[in-house]
Enzyme design. Structure first.
Site, short mmCIF file in Angstrom:
data_model
loop_
_atom_site.label_atom_id
_atom_site.label_comp_id
_atom_site.label_asym_id
_atom_site.label_seq_id
_atom_site.Cartn_x
_atom_site.Cartn_y
_atom_site.Cartn_z
CG ASP A 35 -1.45 -13.29 5.42
OD1 ASP A 35 -2.12 -12.25 5.52
OD2 ASP A 35 -1.95 -14.40 5.17
N GLY A 36 -1.24 -12.10 8.67
CA GLY A 36 -1.92 -12.47 9.90
C GLY A 36 -2.73 -13.75 9.79
CG ASP B 165 -5.20 -2.00 15.13
OD1 ASP B 165 -5.95 -1.32 14.40
OD2 ASP B 165 -4.29 -1.53 15.83
CB SER B 166 -8.03 -5.06 10.06
OG SER B 166 -9.40 -4.76 10.03
CB THR B 167 -7.31 -1.32 6.52
OG1 THR B 167 -7.04 -2.61 5.96
CG2 THR B 167 -5.98 -0.66 6.84
CG HIS C 236 -4.10 2.48 19.66
ND1 HIS C 236 -3.54 3.63 19.18
CD2 HIS C 236 -4.21 1.65 18.60
CE1 HIS C 236 -3.30 3.50 17.88
NE2 HIS C 236 -3.69 2.30 17.50
CD GLN D 247 -0.99 -0.78 3.68
OE1 GLN D 247 -2.20 -0.78 3.63
NE2 GLN D 247 -0.32 -1.28 4.70
#
Lengths: 294, 294
Positions: free
Chosen positions: B147-148, B165-167, B72, B41
């Site tokens: 990669d999670g 905690d993602s986009t 957070h 990105q």
């Protein structure tokens, strides 16, 4: 799209530029449905792609189809559920009628007086926001096209709840956030009356929220804060004041809880649990309002 | 100001245009501090007039100085205060380090694993967000640049808390909102483990929030929702999921409450009362998540 003097348009986008011109929120516009200058302000109604119809006063977002219920249910039912002997209500500003609509739901309310200085807001709402304005002709409702400050001075010891549903603390609305006005509100409330009012966004604290709450604390023995999100407002996360001559905002009237449990099925935002949760403040809100200890 | 491919700039304003290009939020920019394309990105850091430093990923707001603590503290302390025997934590995404920073406050936490696919996010945060990234070198923290989804599949029955905690649920983050992934998360959690994850804005419901919660409900026996305001996100009012193999989000660990009462004096958002209030949902949030009855 015709440009207005006050309102910021670019192409088919309307923008509200705020926080000392460092932040903006924009809505794509299908059509300008109404635009007229009243003696007080520019009144505009836009039809937008994102939030439905949107009422602007002097280029600032006031009411939209997508979230009007949050503001109105939050500012009305919170005091209405905690004041005992709720008979007479006064809404200052709020010519859109949304707060009035919520108060007339309460069967024990005998009268809801609406004092709106700008008749054009009422007429625009009647025409373009039929949902908001649906109770303006209710038999319990009386509309006064007057200055709220003077009206309150002439009605001592009258109202069980007063809602100040105002624009930002600037221009002709500035007086609605001052100690003198709060003293008049105090005198206009009955013995156990409550004031609720919008008190701005705590992240982008443009209007000195602490100062507003300090003014309230000079007058009222009990001052609390709660919150609700108004998506169309800059910064969205909105604080509200609950200033009380007696009632505690967490003590819901026990005689009304079962009635509200039924009623809230017809509401889009408010319920009794949410009511209590809205007063559980974050550290930020405590700090910026001076309400509660961290 | 140099234009980027992905990010919308006009003059010295950055805009995030969202909700099918019908809504925008704009921030006045002092300076572009960082702009580089990673394999995943476009990573940018702006210095803004309104919200301080602002991290963008592919032109979308992620983290700002003004409100990073809300996200957070909310996503970390809510599970950390309700899971018993909290030893091992996994944060998926969240390369800024903010969630990690909050978990290492908890003395009983033995390890916090951070799996961030994009190393450039971590490095940009180290350089430009020293507050967020302050715990990335903490001895309890281990960073995996992977990669999670695969990472979780390789670590069964390991974590007491997993934070996603993602986009937004699109592009390479889409998989993080699917039933298959939630099943892997379930398997990677210990017996009484909890998942928390951001689940978007309910007013401008672009990503089918109901679908996300339905996916969670197919896997977890208990699924709850809470909320917190993230001013820089489009629509601001943000929902979070709390998906549990056992714990109830309203039952704070009694052994930790007095510790937290002291700790929370150093926090900017979270406190134990707020925690409980954040689960008192409005009718809208109940409806859009399918959590609870109106």
């Amino acid at each position: 799209m015709k440009m207005s003097e006050t309102t910021h348009f670019e192409g088919n986008w309307f923008s509200e530029i705020s926080y000392k011109k460092t932040y903006a929120q924009s809505f794509k516009v299908k059509e300008v449905l109404f635009r007229e200058k009243s003696p007080f302000q520019l009144v505009e109604v836009l039809d937008t792609e994102s939030v439905g119809r949107l009422l602007l006063l002097d280029g600032k977002t006031m009411v939209s189809d997508i979230d009007e219920f949050v503001y109105h249910e939050s500012i009305a039912h919170v005091p209405a559920m905690t004041v005992k002997n709720l008979k007479k209500v006064l809404v200052v500003g709020g010519g859109d009628g949304g707060a009035v609509r919520e108060f007339v739901r309460h069967p024990e309310v005998e009268s809801v007086d609406l004092v709106e200085i700008d008749d054009m807001v009422i007429e625009a709402s009647r025409k373009f926001f039929p949902g908001c304005s649906s109770a303006l002709d209710h038999p319990k409702v009386k509309i006064y096209r007057e200055d709220g400050i003077k009206f309150i001075q002439n009605n001592k010891n009258t109202y069980d709840v007063i809602v100040v549903d105002s624009t930002d603390p600037e221009d002709f609305a500035q007086g609605l956030f001052q100690e003198d006005f709060y003293r008049d509100v105090y005198d206009s409330l009955t013995e156990n009356g409550v004031l609720t009012a919008q008190t701005e966004n705590p992240f982008l604290d443009e209007f000195n929220i602490k100062g507003i709450y300090d003014n309230l604390r000079k007058v009222f023995p009990k001052v609390y804060s709660y919150n609700a999100p108004i998506v169309i407002y800059p910064g969205c996360f909105w604080t509200f004041a609950y200033a009380s001559k007696g009632p505690n905002p967490l003590e819901l009237n026990p005689e009304k809880i079962s009635w509200m449990k039924e009623q809230q099925k017809t509401l889009q935002w408010y319920n009794c649990d949410w009511h209590k949760g809205a007063f559980a403040l974050s550290n930020l809100q405590k700090k910026i309002t001076g309400v509660g200890e961290v």
